[in-house]
Design an enzyme around this catalytic site. Structure first.
Site, PDB file in Angstrom:
ATOM      1  N   LEU A 171       0.798  -1.295   0.044  1.00 42.08           N
ATOM      2  CA  LEU A 171       0.164  -0.266  -0.321  1.00 42.08           C
ATOM      3  C   LEU A 171       0.981   1.515  -0.049  1.00 42.08           C
ATOM      4  O   LEU A 171       1.774   1.271   0.887  1.00 42.08           O
ATOM      5  CB  LEU A 171      -0.998  -0.067   1.330  1.00 42.08           C
ATOM      6  CG  LEU A 171      -1.879  -1.255   0.801  1.00 42.08           C
ATOM      7  CD1 LEU A 171      -2.941  -1.688   2.886  1.00 42.08           C
ATOM      8  CD2 LEU A 171      -3.259  -0.899   0.145  1.00 42.08           C
ATOM      9  N   ASP A 172       0.386   1.886  -0.702  1.00 35.25           N
ATOM     10  CA  ASP A 172       1.695   3.406  -0.821  1.00 35.25           C
ATOM     11  C   ASP A 172       1.870   4.599   0.199  1.00 35.25           C
ATOM     12  O   ASP A 172       0.770   3.953   0.876  1.00 35.25           O
ATOM     13  CB  ASP A 172       0.768   4.217  -1.872  1.00 35.25           C
ATOM     14  CG  ASP A 172      -0.272   4.707  -2.139  1.00 35.25           C
ATOM     15  OD1 ASP A 172      -0.806   5.753  -1.000  1.00 35.25           O
ATOM     16  OD2 ASP A 172      -1.170   4.356  -2.849  1.00 35.25           O
ATOM     17  N   ALA A 173       2.476   4.836   0.518  1.00 38.05           N
ATOM     18  CA  ALA A 173       2.048   5.579   1.920  1.00 38.05           C
ATOM     19  C   ALA A 173       1.060   6.561   2.736  1.00 38.05           C
ATOM     20  O   ALA A 173       0.245   6.327   3.786  1.00 38.05           O
ATOM     21  CB  ALA A 173       3.296   6.499   2.202  1.00 38.05           C
ATOM     22  N   ASP A 174       0.263   7.056   1.224  1.00 39.04           N
ATOM     23  CA  ASP A 174      -0.729   7.484   1.169  1.00 39.04           C
ATOM     24  C   ASP A 174      -1.998   6.684   2.107  1.00 39.04           C
ATOM     25  O   ASP A 174      -3.377   7.487   2.369  1.00 39.04           O
ATOM     26  CB  ASP A 174      -1.125   8.345   0.599  1.00 39.04           C
ATOM     27  CG  ASP A 174       0.155  10.308   0.675  1.00 39.04           C
ATOM     28  OD1 ASP A 174       0.279   9.985   2.213  1.00 39.04           O
ATOM     29  OD2 ASP A 174       0.047  10.489   0.014  1.00 39.04           O
ATOM     30  N   THR A 175      -1.995   5.448   1.335  1.00 38.69           N
ATOM     31  CA  THR A 175      -2.836   4.347   1.325  1.00 38.69           C
ATOM     32  C   THR A 175      -2.911   3.854   2.940  1.00 38.69           C
ATOM     33  O   THR A 175      -1.641   3.686   3.120  1.00 38.69           O
ATOM     34  CB  THR A 175      -2.994   3.696   0.088  1.00 38.69           C
ATOM     35  OG1 THR A 175      -3.727   4.430  -0.675  1.00 38.69           O
ATOM     36  CG2 THR A 175      -4.451   2.946   0.368  1.00 38.69           C
TER      37      THR A 175
END
Length: 307
Positions: A171-175
């Site tokens: 999961l990307d950092a903002d997700t």
């Protein structure tokens, strides 16, 4: 002169004197006579020359690692040991693809694949499976050279103790949201492989009040720079005050796929949470916490990837 005779009629050996002489050996040093050695009435063991190679071939395991099948099933929470024996009698248990009906069969939980009614059972006590609710702003890595917050910080106690866990996908950092952690490489690889089309569900808060046109657009497919992307299911959960809450389910695994689809449709994402992987759900679990998967969740994932 004829040597003195012993009690059994045989002459004393040369170099020894008659009993009572100062040079005679002590009682503890004398060798026992034939009449003093007790004879065993025990029967010889049957099958003394068992071919262990044949046994390993038949059971699929080595004795050093083997455990009785009914005990393994009971330990895995399938049933009590007595009920496990009933399951075996009825031919409902298979080991490495072969139905087992004989009681007392020994298996290696760390190697053998065991199924009950065709469903694989987790019997390997070395394998661990966790669900992490990844917080926003945290990297999906086990360590970071720049000291940024990462998943490895949360599982540090387990990795320090020798238990190596790794994340299934990213999961990307903002997700934020659901991220599986395990040391079961085979399951992890299959969950990420496009062949098995494992569904993932997201809740996206977007700018703009969405309607059915967005639903149809995402279901039909949106052209992106790396090809068309389609959603398997789309639902508008809420729409008001210039924002919408959209539930999107898809089996795509391309990078930032949900964000890119919604942005291309004219609804840029403000917040994105993964809430479900196949049948495993995040529920009310708090961000930054992790829990072990239960047997039904793990069994469901096994079935999804044909393990």
């Amino acid at each position: 002169m004829t040597p003195p005779a012993r009690r059994d009629g045989t002459p004393e050996k040369k170099g020894f004197r008659a009993r009572g002489s100062d040079s005679s050996p002590k009682q503890s040093e004398r060798q026992p006579r034939a009449a003093e050695i007790p004879l065993s009435n025990a029967r010889p063991a049957r099958h003394q020359n068992v071919d262990m190679r044949a046994r390993r071939k038949n059971t699929g395991t080595d004795d050093a690692e083997s455990v009785r099948l009914q005990k393994v099933l009971a330990r895995a929470g399938v049933a009590s040991r007595r009920h496990a024996e009933v399951l075996i009698d009825k031919g409902r248990v298979e080991v490495n693809g072969r139905i087992v009906k004989a009681q007392g069969v020994r298996v290696n939980p760390n190697v053998d694949v065991i199924r009950v009614d065709g469903v694989r059972i987790n019997v390997n006590e070395d394998n661990e499976y966790f669900l992490l609710n990844k917080p926003r702003g945290m990297l999906s890595t086990m360590s970071d050279d720049q000291g940024r917050p990462c998943v490895g910080d949360i599982v540090a106690e387990r990795t320090v103790s020798g238990q190596r866990l790794f994340h299934v996908g990213r999961l990307d950092a903002d997700t934020e949201g659901l991220l599986l952690l395990t040391n079961d490489g085979e399951l992890a690889n299959r969950l990420m492989h496009p062949k098995y089309e494992v569904a993932k569900t997201y809740l996206a808060t977007v700018l703009g009040e969405a309607d059915k046109r967005l639903v149809n657009q995402l279901r039909k497919g949106i052209e992106l720079e790396d090809g068309v992307a389609k959603a398997d299911y789309v639902q508008i959960v809420d729409a008001h005050n210039g924002q919408s809450l959209i539930r999107v389910e898809l089996h795509e695994g391309r990078k930032h796929i949900v964000r890119r689809m919604l942005k291309a449709a004219g609804f840029p994402v403000q917040r994105l949470v993964r809430t479900k992987l196949h049948t495993v759900q995040l529920g009310e679990q708090k961000p930054g916490t992790m829990r072990a998967l239960n047997n039904s969740e793990l069994t469901s994932l096994y079935k999804a990837v044909e393990l």
